[in-house]
Design a protein around this motif. Structure first.
Motif, PDB file in Angstrom:
ATOM      1  N   ASP A 136      17.747  61.887  -4.076  1.00  0.00           N
ATOM      2  CA  ASP A 136      17.264  60.665  -4.710  1.00  0.00           C
ATOM      3  C   ASP A 136      16.126  61.031  -5.658  1.00  0.00           C
ATOM      4  OD1 ASP A 136      15.940  58.219  -5.321  1.00  0.00           O
ATOM      5  OD2 ASP A 136      16.809  57.296  -3.540  1.00  0.00           O
ATOM      6  N   GLN A 137      16.368  60.872  -6.965  1.00  0.00           N
ATOM      7  CA  GLN A 137      15.359  61.248  -7.948  1.00  0.00           C
ATOM      8  C   GLN A 137      14.166  60.302  -7.957  1.00  0.00           C
ATOM      9  OE1 GLN A 137      18.285  61.366 -11.221  1.00  0.00           O
ATOM     10  NE2 GLN A 137      17.557  63.442 -11.621  1.00  0.00           N
ATOM     11  N   ARG A 138      14.369  59.077  -7.509  1.00  0.00           N
ATOM     12  CA  ARG A 138      13.262  58.113  -7.511  1.00  0.00           C
ATOM     13  C   ARG A 138      12.278  58.402  -6.383  1.00  0.00           C
ATOM     14  NH1 ARG A 138      12.228  53.588  -4.768  1.00  0.00           N
ATOM     15  NH2 ARG A 138      14.269  53.695  -3.769  1.00  0.00           N
ATOM     16  N   THR A 139      12.801  58.600  -5.178  1.00  0.00           N
ATOM     17  CA  THR A 139      11.927  58.836  -4.026  1.00  0.00           C
ATOM     18  C   THR A 139      11.684  60.313  -3.768  1.00  0.00           C
ATOM     19  OG1 THR A 139      13.806  58.839  -2.488  1.00  0.00           O
ATOM     20  CG2 THR A 139      12.740  56.723  -2.937  1.00  0.00           C
ATOM     21  N   ARG A 140      12.409  61.175  -4.517  1.00  0.00           N
ATOM     22  CA  ARG A 140      12.303  62.631  -4.364  1.00  0.00           C
ATOM     23  C   ARG A 140      12.560  63.045  -2.917  1.00  0.00           C
ATOM     24  NH1 ARG A 140      10.571  65.409  -8.707  1.00  0.00           N
ATOM     25  NH2 ARG A 140       9.800  67.167  -7.483  1.00  0.00           N
ATOM     26  N   THR A 141      13.637  62.508  -2.368  1.00  0.00           N
ATOM     27  CA  THR A 141      14.060  62.871  -1.020  1.00  0.00           C
ATOM     28  C   THR A 141      15.452  63.481  -1.069  1.00  0.00           C
ATOM     29  OG1 THR A 141      14.873  60.613  -0.673  1.00  0.00           O
ATOM     30  CG2 THR A 141      12.667  61.137   0.158  1.00  0.00           C
ATOM     31  N   VAL A 142      15.750  64.320  -0.075  1.00  0.00           N
ATOM     32  CA  VAL A 142      17.034  65.018   0.002  1.00  0.00           C
ATOM     33  C   VAL A 142      17.604  64.846   1.402  1.00  0.00           C
ATOM     34  CG1 VAL A 142      18.172  67.277  -0.097  1.00  0.00           C
ATOM     35  CG2 VAL A 142      16.387  66.708  -1.760  1.00  0.00           C
ATOM     36  N   TRP A 143      18.924  64.602   1.460  1.00  0.00           N
ATOM     37  CA  TRP A 143      19.614  64.423   2.733  1.00  0.00           C
ATOM     38  C   TRP A 143      20.869  65.282   2.746  1.00  0.00           C
ATOM     39  CZ3 TRP A 143      17.728  60.680   6.302  1.00  0.00           C
ATOM     40  CH2 TRP A 143      16.677  59.897   5.810  1.00  0.00           C
ATOM     41  N   ARG A 144      21.181  65.848   3.906  1.00  0.00           N
ATOM     42  CA  ARG A 144      22.453  66.558   4.096  1.00  0.00           C
ATOM     43  C   ARG A 144      23.048  66.100   5.416  1.00  0.00           C
ATOM     44  NH1 ARG A 144      25.261  71.871   2.866  1.00  0.00           N
ATOM     45  NH2 ARG A 144      27.376  71.077   3.192  1.00  0.00           N
ATOM     46  N   ALA A 145      24.260  65.571   5.348  1.00  0.00           N
ATOM     47  CA  ALA A 145      24.964  65.066   6.532  1.00  0.00           C
ATOM     48  C   ALA A 145      24.103  64.054   7.289  1.00  0.00           C
ATOM     49  CB  ALA A 145      25.365  66.223   7.444  1.00  0.00           C
ATOM     50  N   GLN A 147      20.921  63.917   7.475  1.00  0.00           N
ATOM     51  CA  GLN A 147      19.657  64.482   7.950  1.00  0.00           C
ATOM     52  C   GLN A 147      18.727  64.726   6.765  1.00  0.00           C
ATOM     53  OE1 GLN A 147      20.040  67.997  10.440  1.00  0.00           O
ATOM     54  NE2 GLN A 147      18.101  68.831   9.685  1.00  0.00           N
ATOM     55  N   GLU A 148      17.513  64.178   6.842  1.00  0.00           N
ATOM     56  CA  GLU A 148      16.563  64.386   5.754  1.00  0.00           C
ATOM     57  C   GLU A 148      16.051  65.821   5.780  1.00  0.00           C
ATOM     58  OE1 GLU A 148      12.619  62.389   3.642  1.00  0.00           O
ATOM     59  OE2 GLU A 148      13.325  61.627   5.587  1.00  0.00           O
ATOM     60  N   ILE A 149      15.965  66.422   4.596  1.00  0.00           N
ATOM     61  CA  ILE A 149      15.549  67.818   4.469  1.00  0.00           C
ATOM     62  C   ILE A 149      14.269  67.883   3.655  1.00  0.00           C
ATOM     63  CG2 ILE A 149      16.177  70.083   3.551  1.00  0.00           C
ATOM     64  CD1 ILE A 149      19.104  69.290   4.008  1.00  0.00           C
ATOM     65  N   GLU A 150      13.256  68.518   4.214  1.00  0.00           N
ATOM     66  CA  GLU A 150      11.972  68.650   3.534  1.00  0.00           C
ATOM     67  C   GLU A 150      12.024  69.812   2.543  1.00  0.00           C
ATOM     68  OE1 GLU A 150       9.284  66.745   3.763  1.00  0.00           O
ATOM     69  OE2 GLU A 150      10.217  65.395   5.236  1.00  0.00           O
ATOM     70  N   LEU A 151      11.735  69.516   1.278  1.00  0.00           N
ATOM     71  CA  LEU A 151      11.682  70.541   0.242  1.00  0.00           C
ATOM     72  C   LEU A 151      10.313  70.540  -0.420  1.00  0.00           C
ATOM     73  CD1 LEU A 151      15.098  70.077  -1.642  1.00  0.00           C
ATOM     74  CD2 LEU A 151      14.594  71.621   0.253  1.00  0.00           C
ATOM     75  N   THR A 152       9.885  71.711  -0.877  1.00  0.00           N
ATOM     76  CA  THR A 152       8.682  71.768  -1.696  1.00  0.00           C
ATOM     77  C   THR A 152       9.014  71.182  -3.071  1.00  0.00           C
ATOM     78  OG1 THR A 152       9.154  73.946  -2.648  1.00  0.00           O
ATOM     79  CG2 THR A 152       8.005  73.899  -0.516  1.00  0.00           C
ATOM     80  N   PRO A 153       8.009  70.817  -3.862  1.00  0.00           N
ATOM     81  CA  PRO A 153       8.296  70.258  -5.193  1.00  0.00           C
ATOM     82  C   PRO A 153       9.173  71.161  -6.058  1.00  0.00           C
ATOM     83  CG  PRO A 153       6.020  69.828  -4.618  1.00  0.00           C
ATOM     84  CD  PRO A 153       6.565  70.727  -3.541  1.00  0.00           C
ATOM     85  N   LYS A 154       8.932  72.465  -6.034  1.00  0.00           N
ATOM     86  CA  LYS A 154       9.728  73.347  -6.881  1.00  0.00           C
ATOM     87  C   LYS A 154      11.133  73.530  -6.322  1.00  0.00           C
ATOM     88  CE  LYS A 154       8.467  74.566 -10.109  1.00  0.00           C
ATOM     89  NZ  LYS A 154       8.625  74.000 -11.477  1.00  0.00           N
ATOM     90  N   GLU A 155      11.284  73.569  -5.004  1.00  0.00           N
ATOM     91  CA  GLU A 155      12.623  73.606  -4.416  1.00  0.00           C
ATOM     92  C   GLU A 155      13.405  72.357  -4.810  1.00  0.00           C
ATOM     93  OE1 GLU A 155      11.315  76.062  -0.357  1.00  0.00           O
ATOM     94  OE2 GLU A 155      11.728  73.914  -0.284  1.00  0.00           O
TER      95      GLU A 155
END
Length: 224
Positions: A136-145, A147-155
């Protein structure tokens, strides 16, 4: 354009200030990390330029703290620390770009212009997907299956670029230019380091694998 420079070397800070003001920027200076922290949270800036070795609060911690409340503000690290590990630390802290001292002001200005342009064009409120991966580019969140995945800003920025170009082989030179806004240095492996970080977070415990290496060329994000 409002710029905040957090730099304890008065000569360097004044050099950058005068150069940017000649280009039409409005510049404010902070001589230490705590002052920079206070100023960055007191008003909205279009760009932050941070040294790392700062009195009272170092630039890495300052960058991390600013990122928590201002995830979209462009941040550039300008420092004498220039090893691959130093750069990885800077990007992990949330920096968008990293320039090593001593520097040529012309390169600094080109990088600033490119960084501001890149942020201005960043799409908003878009959901990028591949298989069961969602970004999600708006909330800058990532999910896989689910499950929310924590990424650093550059990741996050790296994964975002790969999703925008999924199914296409991305050479290391292109990734360096588009994600890090810097020429690819064949003497460093920081891109491979970040690809490995992403693999551990979005691929290791999931199927199908999405990040693939094209030997001698680069990387591709695709299903299967």
């Amino acid at each position: 354009m409002q710029v905040l420079i957090v730099e304890d070397d008065e000569r360097v800070a004044d050099l950058i200030r005068r150069g940017l003001e000649e280009e039409g920027f409005q510049v404010e200076l902070a001589p230490d990390g705590l002052t920079g922290h206070r100023m960055a949270h007191a008003k909205t800036y279009d760009l932050l330029i941070l040294d790392i070795i700062l009195p009272r609060l170092n630039g890495l911690d300052l960058c991390q703290q600013i990122r928590k409340s201002q995830p979209e503000v462009p941040i550039m690290m300008l420092t004498a620390l220039g090893t691959t590990d130093d750069k990885v630390e800077g990007f992990d802290a949330g920096a968008d770009d990293y320039l090593v001292k001593p520097f040529d002001f012309r390169e600094l200005f080109v990088r600033i212009r490119s960084l501001l342009k890149r942020h201005a064009k960043r799409p908003q409120e878009a959901l990028l997907t591949l298989a069961d991966l969602q970004l999600d580019q708006r909330t800058r969140t990532v999910w896989r299956a689910g499950q929310e995945i924590e990424l650093t800003p550059k990741e996050f920025n790296l994964l975002e670029y790969m999703l925008l170009n999924q199914g296409r082989v991305l050479p290391r030179t292109e990734i360096a230019d588009r994600v890090w806004d810097m020429p690819f240095d064949t003497g460093t492996n920081f891109i491979d380091v970040y690809i490995n970080y992403l693999r551990k977070k979005i691929d290791r415990d999931f199927t199908p694998k999405l990040i693939h290496t094209k030997s001698g060329i680069g990387f591709i994000l695709k299903e299967g």
